[in-house]
Scaffold this active site. Structure first.
Site, PDB file in Angstrom:
ATOM      1  N   ASP A   1     -16.678  28.952   4.739  1.00  0.00           N
ATOM      2  CA  ASP A   1     -17.731  29.303   5.720  1.00  0.00           C
ATOM      3  C   ASP A   1     -17.216  30.390   6.772  1.00  0.00           C
ATOM      4  OD1 ASP A   1     -20.003  27.509   5.279  1.00  0.00           O
ATOM      5  OD2 ASP A   1     -18.618  25.989   5.735  1.00  0.00           O
TER       6      ASP A   1
ATOM      7  N   MET B   1     -30.082  25.553   3.362  1.00  0.00           N
ATOM      8  CA  MET B   1     -29.376  24.913   4.500  1.00  0.00           C
ATOM      9  C   MET B   1     -30.166  23.515   5.170  1.00  0.00           C
ATOM     10  SD  MET B   1     -26.456  26.740   5.503  1.00  0.00           S
ATOM     11  CE  MET B   1     -26.155  25.413   6.798  1.00  0.00           C
TER      12      MET B   1
ATOM     13  N   SER C   1     -16.365  21.817   1.953  1.00  0.00           N
ATOM     14  CA  SER C   1     -16.382  22.686   2.919  1.00  0.00           C
ATOM     15  C   SER C   1     -15.198  22.837   3.507  1.00  0.00           C
ATOM     16  CB  SER C   1     -17.608  22.832   3.869  1.00  0.00           C
ATOM     17  OG  SER C   1     -17.224  23.470   4.588  1.00  0.00           O
TER      18      SER C   1
ATOM     19  N   MET D   1     -17.890  32.579   9.645  1.00  0.00           N
ATOM     20  CA  MET D   1     -18.836  32.571  10.892  1.00  0.00           C
ATOM     21  C   MET D   1     -18.254  33.999  11.937  1.00  0.00           C
ATOM     22  SD  MET D   1     -19.323  28.893  11.868  1.00  0.00           S
ATOM     23  CE  MET D   1     -19.755  27.571  10.582  1.00  0.00           C
TER      24      MET D   1
ATOM     25  N   MET E   1     -22.066  33.492   7.277  1.00  0.00           N
ATOM     26  CA  MET E   1     -23.015  33.306   8.422  1.00  0.00           C
ATOM     27  C   MET E   1     -22.604  34.590   9.485  1.00  0.00           C
ATOM     28  SD  MET E   1     -22.613  29.233   8.354  1.00  0.00           S
ATOM     29  CE  MET E   1     -21.107  29.295   7.572  1.00  0.00           C
TER      30      MET E   1
ATOM     31  N   ASP F   1     -26.509  22.575   1.885  1.00  0.00           N
ATOM     32  CA  ASP F   1     -25.291  22.690   2.542  1.00  0.00           C
ATOM     33  C   ASP F   1     -25.690  22.084   4.192  1.00  0.00           C
ATOM     34  OD1 ASP F   1     -23.082  23.388   3.877  1.00  0.00           O
ATOM     35  OD2 ASP F   1     -23.314  25.427   3.808  1.00  0.00           O
TER      36      ASP F   1
ATOM     37  N   HIS G   1     -15.940  25.748  -0.686  1.00  0.00           N
ATOM     38  CA  HIS G   1     -17.039  26.268   0.114  1.00  0.00           C
ATOM     39  C   HIS G   1     -16.086  27.003   1.467  1.00  0.00           C
ATOM     40  CE1 HIS G   1     -21.196  27.071   1.359  1.00  0.00           C
ATOM     41  NE2 HIS G   1     -20.557  26.694   2.721  1.00  0.00           N
TER      42      HIS G   1
ATOM     43  N   HIS H   1     -19.638  31.606   2.260  1.00  0.00           N
ATOM     44  CA  HIS H   1     -20.967  31.498   2.928  1.00  0.00           C
ATOM     45  C   HIS H   1     -20.995  32.296   4.005  1.00  0.00           C
ATOM     46  CE1 HIS H   1     -23.853  28.527   5.311  1.00  0.00           C
ATOM     47  NE2 HIS H   1     -24.388  29.787   4.959  1.00  0.00           N
TER      48      HIS H   1
END
Ligand code: DX5
Ligand code: ZN
Length: 223
Positions: A35, A137, A10, A37, A68, A175, A33, A66
């Site tokens: 992320d 998660m 990640s 956000m 979020m 994750d 990965h 991913h």
């Protein structure tokens, strides 16, 4: 059933000032990965589509996005169009996950569904047939470096049973808090794809950390 462990470092734990070089340092990984956000769905803010699109052009590893974020239906297809291999949205963030999965796939990526530690798998089983990956998660989303929540492995085991029984075709991804102390139990429970942030980018040599995690998971899968 024999499985090969897949490792996805990640970038959340990488040096944000050198993202291209940080991608090169994990060239042996299976997916990278990414992320996203938005400071609304989670109390943290990272990077978004323009950064992903730039990184995609130089990364030696396919990107695993991913999201979020709130309103994922609005943004997810853009990540697929920009060349992501997999785009994961949160089940808790949308009322119509099927429609988002359809749009992600139409734009050329695999579609993933993520569930937070407290979200029951049973609530979303019916829509999983429209997805390619399930992201379980094992920490509350928002931050790297948190402790692994082992309770979520019952969800992994349920998903593994359904996949192995032929009820659905899914890559099972985990994750949060994956490291040398936790990867074996996750592998035994039935994970295919292991996301690891601090355990990879916090190591002296990320390549060595990836190889060690992969070997540990493979041994645990062989039982
Ligand atoms: C957390 C992110 C994770 C995070 C994992 O919200 O989704 O991908 O980077 O970090 P570690 O492996 O350090 O727990
Ligand atoms: Zn993540």
């Amino acid at each position: 059933m024999s499985r090969e462990p897949l490792i996805a470092p990640s970038l959340l734990s990488a040096d944000f000032a050198r993202l291209g070089e940080e991608a090169q340092r994990v060239a042996d990984a299976d997916w990278l990965h990414f992320d996203v956000m938005d400071a609304h769905f989670v109390p943290n803010l990272t990077f978004g589509l323009p950064v992903m699109a730039a990184l995609q052009k130089v990364s030696p590893v396919p990107l695993d996005c991913h999201l979020m974020i709130e309103d994922p239906g609005r943004w997810a297809p853009g990540y697929a169009e920009a060349g992501a291999r997999n785009v994961t949205i949160h089940a808790e963030a949308t009322a119509d996950p099927r429609a988002v999965a359809r749009d992600i796939r139409a734009a050329g990526a695999l579609a993933g569904l993520a569930i937070k530690p407290g979200t029951p798998l049973e609530d979303h089983l019916d829509v999983l047939r429209d997805f390619d990956t399930l992201l379980v998660m094992s920490v509350e989303p928002g931050f790297g470096g948190q402790s692994f929540i082992a309770d979520v492995l019952t969800k992994v085991a349920t998903a593994r049973r359904l996949v192995d029984a032929g009820d659905m075709t899914l890559l099972v991804e985990i994750d949060g808090g994956i490291n040398a102390d936790t990867i074996e139990q996750a592998a035994e429970a039935g994970v295919d794809m292991f996301v690891a942030g601090s355990a990879v980018y916090g190591a002296e040599d990320p390549g060595t950390a990836i190889a060690a995690l992969r070997a540990q998971a493979a041994a645990a899968m062989r039982g």
